[in-house]
Design a protein around this motif. Structure first.
Motif, PDB file in Angstrom:
ATOM      1  N   ILE A 178       0.838  -1.200   0.000  1.00  0.00           N
ATOM      2  CA  ILE A 178       0.000   0.000   0.000  1.00  0.00           C
ATOM      3  C   ILE A 178       0.880   1.261   0.000  1.00  0.00           C
ATOM      4  N   LEU A 179       1.929   1.234   0.852  1.00  0.00           N
ATOM      5  CA  LEU A 179       2.817   2.399   0.925  1.00  0.00           C
ATOM      6  C   LEU A 179       3.498   2.642  -0.422  1.00  0.00           C
ATOM      7  N   SER A 180       3.942   1.559  -1.088  1.00  0.00           N
ATOM      8  CA  SER A 180       4.616   1.731  -2.377  1.00  0.00           C
ATOM      9  C   SER A 180       3.672   2.323  -3.405  1.00  0.00           C
ATOM     10  N   ILE A 181       2.439   1.824  -3.439  1.00  0.00           N
ATOM     11  CA  ILE A 181       1.471   2.356  -4.400  1.00  0.00           C
ATOM     12  C   ILE A 181       1.196   3.824  -4.102  1.00  0.00           C
ATOM     13  N   ALA A 182       1.082   4.140  -2.793  1.00  0.00           N
ATOM     14  CA  ALA A 182       0.818   5.532  -2.418  1.00  0.00           C
ATOM     15  C   ALA A 182       1.964   6.432  -2.879  1.00  0.00           C
TER      16      ALA A 182
ATOM     17  N   ALA B  91       9.365   0.534   5.409  1.00  0.00           N
ATOM     18  CA  ALA B  91       8.073   1.205   5.556  1.00  0.00           C
ATOM     19  C   ALA B  91       8.267   2.628   6.069  1.00  0.00           C
ATOM     20  N   ILE B  92       9.236   2.791   6.989  1.00  0.00           N
ATOM     21  CA  ILE B  92       9.498   4.134   7.517  1.00  0.00           C
ATOM     22  C   ILE B  92       9.989   5.062   6.397  1.00  0.00           C
ATOM     23  N   LEU B  93      10.878   4.557   5.537  1.00  0.00           N
ATOM     24  CA  LEU B  93      11.370   5.377   4.416  1.00  0.00           C
ATOM     25  C   LEU B  93      10.214   5.766   3.494  1.00  0.00           C
TER      26      LEU B  93
ATOM     27  N   LEU C  89       8.070   8.361   5.136  1.00  0.00           N
ATOM     28  CA  LEU C  89       8.736   9.672   5.127  1.00  0.00           C
ATOM     29  C   LEU C  89       8.567  10.346   3.770  1.00  0.00           C
ATOM     30  N   LEU C  90       8.806   9.587   2.696  1.00  0.00           N
ATOM     31  CA  LEU C  90       8.692  10.168   1.352  1.00  0.00           C
ATOM     32  C   LEU C  90       7.256  10.592   1.067  1.00  0.00           C
ATOM     33  N   ILE C  91       6.290   9.754   1.507  1.00  0.00           N
ATOM     34  CA  ILE C  91       4.893  10.089   1.239  1.00  0.00           C
ATOM     35  C   ILE C  91       4.489  11.346   1.994  1.00  0.00           C
ATOM     36  N   VAL C  92       5.081  11.576   3.167  1.00  0.00           N
ATOM     37  CA  VAL C  92       4.753  12.785   3.924  1.00  0.00           C
ATOM     38  C   VAL C  92       5.508  13.990   3.369  1.00  0.00           C
TER      39      VAL C  92
END
Lengths: 367, 388
Positions: A7-11, B260-262, B265-268
């Protein structure tokens, strides 16, 4: 955990795509598309239309190495030299004929109009964001720029109308009773010799119309001036760049010009100053007729105070002041208003004894 | 073993040659994967589950590390365009913002992650303090951590000058003036930093070299040492009473959490960097000081203290705080309360640390937000004339 990572990668990919997509559509690209589209329809011939059709949507810039300028204004203002756009609204409008004597490839745009030449977003390019030191000169204000390169006498009257009006207003309002410009005037208020390099048109206009609102703690009185007067004074002040060298090497305005604008009624300080400037050569002696009534209006008292129906409404009316105040009090007050009334708004005018005597005698006749 | 079979087996052989764990199976393979791979061996093969509790560490160390990685990546991209001369520096900032594809995004991301790294590193230090993580045998790694904090501040400070705008010029002028308050070597320190009496092109090139070569190199070196010491000191601090037999394998859980933390961070930070522009004032102008002229926000607390007293606020207080940070793990060696937040056995230390932390936050807020022209005090709702 794997699901969360997916999910994070897609986001993240979605975020990157969204950013890439919005970066692809800057404001200026829309102007360019509209321009090329309109220009093809307005084209006089098919060759012209073909030329417009083959133009690319891209950032355009004028690089003027001797002036250390890179002006990207034509990225949006594409039609500055296109006669088919004489009546179009900005930013797609033909420039005035001044462009023929000031070819953009030699001068760029910001040398006259100011603004942030490298910027390609409207507000930043026009210097209209907080903290900008290059707010664009709009409308009549642009006269201030002509003056930085050209001597006043070489300019047509249309290019100096605001500056001349500003000089006249500065004389009428007796600004130099408190302020100094190039060594002339008094030091009660700030020296204005370089004010044009520190303040932009908007700040100067606002300050002139309402000094305490612009700069709390300012002791400058609110003068009842019109917007037109404020604009003219602002344009004049914008030409005051101190000792900063002119933007390029075109002949600077003549040095004597500034001294000739102040009329002879100002004060005897001026003749002293001119004596010093003329360096041994006999300067004309300035005679001053100490007529209290004339001085009342000439020294600027009437800007704030009213006699009968004439004068300003900032300070109290003085129509019957002769009944209220005595000679000694008036004399003390005029020589140093804040010593008598520490909280008062009346500025120190630095009148000499003869001027005070003449004014007091006139005021005592008002009964 | 023909060519065809080798071609078919190529992906598997490549993976084996890289991960060097084909000889093992099951849990041993998972452990070997970490231990035998250079990129992963900084992790222990097994970790105590207590160290993985989110509410114990909040992952602050990993956050800080990833922020440094993002900063290095964006910083290198910026270096392709930036020219460290007084004539060109400001112009290259404008070109980055207006012309370079994604230049504005990269610059903003670099700026916001840099501010974020100062905050995260400070929070990480507070976490280690409040959980007693500095006690034996971890005294020396605490010192390394203090060094990392100082390097982070130095990197942020040297980067502050590079845009060569009014904010940069005057913040560095104020910041280096604070350095000059130090007795004996204060003036020398300032002269060394500035390469003269005032901020000039000499200063710009010095700060540039420090910012892009020396300080990042030192920081990367110390980060590696810091991580290595965590393993050698027996992992993260934890209460003594916990049994040591329930260790979990690092692969794949810990690596997944770090990744996941990386990503988080990028998404934020990327949308943040897209939406909010890093500040860029008017070009630097030595003749027009702004009023008030403020140091970078993490030094504005010291500037606020200096406004009370140059000696006490500018020298005594910061030096005392620094000495306290250095000697803390050698003076407070009481093993009780290690590995727990605000342990009741450490009431005194927790109280003292909280007071100092709150005081630092308070003077920073006062200095950064409530000081106007001539360093006069203004409430937020009053505002002051002129720019903030």
């Amino acid at each position: 955990m794997k699901l969360a990572l997916t999910i994070l990668s897609i986001a993240l990919v979605a975020v990157l795509l969204a950013i890439a997509w919005s970066e692809e559509n800057p404001e200026w690209a829309n102007y360019q598309r509209v321009y090329f589209d309109l220009a093809q329809r307005r084209a006089q011939s098919s060759t012209q239309a073909d030329w417009y059709r083959t133009q690319r949507v891209e950032i355009r810039q004028i690089s003027v190495a001797p002036l250390k300028r890179v002006d990207r204004c034509t990225t949006c203002h594409l039609a500055v030299a296109d006669p088919n756009f004489a009546d179009a609204p900005e930013p797609l409008r033909l420039h005035s004929a001044l462009l023929q004597s000031h070819p953009p490839e030699r001068f760029g745009c910001t040398v006259c109009h100011r603004g942030e030449g490298r910027a390609v977003t409207t507000l930043t390019a026009h210097g209209e964001v907080p903290g900008s030191s290059v707010r664009m000169l709009r409308g009549e204000y642009v006269q201030a720029a002509c003056y930085l390169c050209h001597a006043e006498k070489t300019l047509p009257p249309a290019a100096t109308s605001e500056i001349v009006a500003g000089e006249i207003a500065i004389n009428q309002l007796r600004c130099l009773r408190c302020h100094q410009i190039d060594g002339m005037g008094e030091s009660e208020g700030p020296d204005l010799s370089a004010i044009g390099s520190r303040r932009d048109a908007l700040e100067l206009d606002a300050h002139l119309l309402n000094p305490p609102a612009m700069n709390s703690g300012s002791t400058m009185p609110i003068f009842p001036i019109t917007r037109a007067q404020a604009q003219a004074i602002t344009v004049y002040l914008l030409t005051q760049q101190g000792d900063a060298p002119p933007a390029n090497d075109v002949r600077y305005r003549s040095a004597n010009f500034r001294f000739s604008i102040f009329d002879f009624r100002l004060s005897d300080r001026k003749s002293k100053f001119e004596n010093r400037k003329s360096d041994g050569v006999l300067a004309p002696i300035v005679f001053f007729r100490y007529d209290g009534q004339q001085l009342f209006w000439a020294a600027g008292c009437g800007v704030c105070h009213r006699i009968g129906n004439e004068g300003g409404a900032v300070g109290p009316a003085l129509t019957r002041i002769g009944r209220v105040r005595e000679r000694d009090w008036l004399r003390r007050y005029l020589s140093d208003p804040s010593a008598v009334r520490p909280d008062g708004r009346m500025p120190q005018l630095y009148l000499n004894d003869r001027e005070i005597d003449a004014l007091v005698e006139f005021l005592l006749t008002l009964r | 073993m023909g060519l065809r079979e080798n071609l078919a087996q190529l992906p598997r052989h490549f993976a084996d040659s890289f991960f060097r764990s084909a000889a093992f199976t099951g849990a041993r393979r998972q452990a070997a994967l970490v231990a035998n791979t250079w990129f992963l061996h900084i992790h222990p093969a097994r970790m105590h589950p207590y160290s993985l509790r989110v509410t114990f560490t909040f992952g602050l160390g990993v956050f800080a590390f990833w922020l440094f990685v993002i900063l290095s990546a964006t910083g290198i991209l910026l270096m392709f365009y930036y020219i460290p001369t007084t004539d060109a520096a400001y112009a290259t900032m404008q070109d980055l913002i207006f012309v370079v594809p994604f230049g504005r995004l990269i610059r903003n991301a670099h700026r916001w992650t840099a501010e974020g790294m100062v905050v995260v590193v400070a929070l990480h230090l507070a976490r280690v303090f409040f959980t007693g993580g500095y006690k034996p045998p971890r005294e020396f790694n605490w010192l390394v951590g203090v060094g990392l904090l100082l390097l982070t501040l130095a990197l942020s400070f040297t980067g502050y000058l590079l845009p060569w705008d009014q904010l940069a010029y005057w913040a560095i002028t104020v910041g280096t003036s604070i350095a000059a308050y130090f007795p004996l070597f204060g003036d020398l320190l300032r002269a060394l930093l500035l390469g003269g009496e005032t901020v000039t092109e000499q200063t710009l090139i010095r700060f540039y070299v420090l910012h892009v070569v020396l300080l990042p190199f030192l920081l990367a070196l110390l980060i590696g040492y810091h991580f290595w010491r965590i393993r050698k000191d027996g992992g993260l601090a934890r209460p003594r009473a916990l049994p040591t037999t329930e260790n979990v394998l690092s692969y794949p859980r810990v690596l997944q959490i770090e990744l996941a933390i990386l990503l988080a961070l990028l998404i934020v930070f990327l949308p943040l960097a897209y939406r909010f522009d890093a500040p860029l004032g008017a070009p630097a102008d030595a003749t027009h000081p702004p009023n008030p002229a403020k140091a970078p926000w993490y030094f504005v607390g010291v500037q606020e203290l200096v406004s009370y007293s140059a000696v006490w606020g500018g020298v005594v207080a910061p030096v005392l705080l620094f000495i306290a940070l250095l000697f803390l793990p050698y003076l407070d060696r009481d093993p009780r309360g290690v590995g727990a937040w605000f342990a009741p056995e450490r009431k005194g230390m927790v109280a003292a640390g909280s007071v100092i932390l709150l005081a630092l936050v308070a003077v920073t807020i006062i200095g950064a937000l409530l000081r106007g022209p001539n360093w006069a005090f203004y409430w937020p709702w009053e505002g002051w004339p002129g720019p903030k």
